[in-house]
Design an enzyme around this catalytic site. Structure first.
Site, PDB file in Angstrom:
ATOM      1  N   ASN A 203       0.822  -1.217   0.000  1.00  0.00           N
ATOM      2  CA  ASN A 203       0.000   0.000   0.000  1.00  0.00           C
ATOM      3  C   ASN A 203       0.851   1.261   0.000  1.00  0.00           C
ATOM      4  OD1 ASN A 203      -2.594  -1.121  -0.078  1.00  0.00           O
ATOM      5  ND2 ASN A 203      -2.613  -1.461   2.131  1.00  0.00           N
ATOM      6  N   GLU A 238      -5.804  -8.058   5.407  1.00  0.00           N
ATOM      7  CA  GLU A 238      -5.097  -8.995   4.545  1.00  0.00           C
ATOM      8  C   GLU A 238      -5.088 -10.411   5.119  1.00  0.00           C
ATOM      9  OE1 GLU A 238      -1.787  -6.914   6.970  1.00  0.00           O
ATOM     10  OE2 GLU A 238      -3.819  -6.507   6.267  1.00  0.00           O
TER      11      GLU A 238
END
Length: 322
Positions: A203, A238
């Site tokens: 990210n 995640e």
């Protein structure tokens, strides 16, 4: 948003003011796409695609009524997608001698069918997931719209909209049912806890849109390795969990290792280029029978997953490692 069924069998979608400002989906650019016709109508038996991701209630069926259906970012395409990762004319689905084929039209980021990049024209048999940019379309070879409608509503209530994995609610309710049943019948039950390694770096380095792409492809790859009766669930962020019924510890470890290799063997193709992804996995089963609750089962799988991270990541840990 409100959904209503008319006597004609059409599903009407009414947007609220808030929803009208959201990113457009197929239903916004193709109003007819969300009409579900009863099986008695002439359109039955023709192919269709369903938007799976982004999985919003506004996205519906697209009837493939033309010999050639073009997918792309241009509003003149048969299926226009408001997605910067999609080329102007990205891919096409063609009807040829009663068979459907998908072709990439020289797109910038490629077209993927079941997470494999399309190199040549490919025949579609039904059930394939076609990924163009950040959008995933499911191809269905025939149209029993009434049955599809009920299946879609049920599925979307249980699915994570980003990855199309089952959601946390489905995970917990399923384990709450399975655990006592497996304990009483002395059948085994395995859970595999999976966490993407260094996902925050993805990210930070590539942005959250690429992070979302990684989560989607990650989910697709794992599903390809599982047996039909296994379930992939997104716990959150995640973290994912695989539920595998009647699976002994050694078999569950083999499944986990297969997942690990499938994820790490090939870089993920994203709009920012290839991204190398690995994961850490923890395996827990009811054998030995020292788990009394769902929380204990998940907690002990989680402990083993963190043990995998502690020894360097990109590996599997279970009771066999003690």
């Amino acid at each position: 948003m409100q959904l209503t069924i008319e006597g004609t069998g059409k599903l009407l979608v009414k947007q609220t003011d808030k929803e009208s400002t959201e990113k457009r989906t197929l239903a916004d650019t193709q109003p007819e796409a969300v009409q579900f016709f009863l099986p008695s109508e002439e359109s039955s038996g023709r192919g269709c695609v369903l938007q799976i991701c982004p999985a919003t209630a506004k996205a519906g069926l697209i009837r493939l009524s033309n010999q050639r259906t073009v997918i792309g970012r241009e509003l003149t395409c048969d299926i226009p997608l408001d997605d910067n990762a999609v080329s102007r004319c990205h891919a096409a689905i063609e009807l040829d001698d009663s068979n459907y084929f998908v072709t990439d039209l020289g797109s910038r980021n490629g077209t993927f069918v079941d997470d494999k990049q399309l190199r040549d024209r490919r025949r579609l048999k039904g059930g394939e997931l076609i990924r163009v940019g950040g959008t995933i379309l499911k191809f269905m070879a025939s149209m029993d719209e009434e049955a599809i409608y009920h299946a879609v509503v049920t599925e979307r209530m249980a699915r994570d909209p980003l990855t199309n994995a089952f959601n946390r609610s489905y995970l917990m309710s399923t384990l709450e049912k399975l655990l006592p049943r497996c304990q009483s019948s002395k059948h085994n039950l395995a859970v595999i806890m999976i966490d993407i390694d260094h996902f925050k770096k993805v990210n930070d380095s590539h942005g959250h849109l690429v992070g979302d792409e990684v989560l989607r492809v990650f989910s697709e790859r794992i599903r390809q390795t599982l047996h039909e009766d296994d379930s992939l669930c997104r716990l959150g962020g995640e973290e994912f969990v695989v539920i595998s019924e009647q699976t002994a510890l050694q078999d569950a470890v083999r499944i986990a290792e297969r997942i690990r290799l499938t994820v790490s063997s090939t870089p993920f193709h994203t709009q920012s280029g290839p991204v190398i992804v690995t994961c850490s996995l923890g395996v827990m089963t009811l054998d030995p029978p020292n788990v009394a609750t769902v929380d204990q089962l998940l907690s002990r799988a989680d402990e083993r997953m963190y043990a995998a991270k502690a020894v360097g990541r990109n590996c599997v840990r279970s009771l066999l490692d003690q």
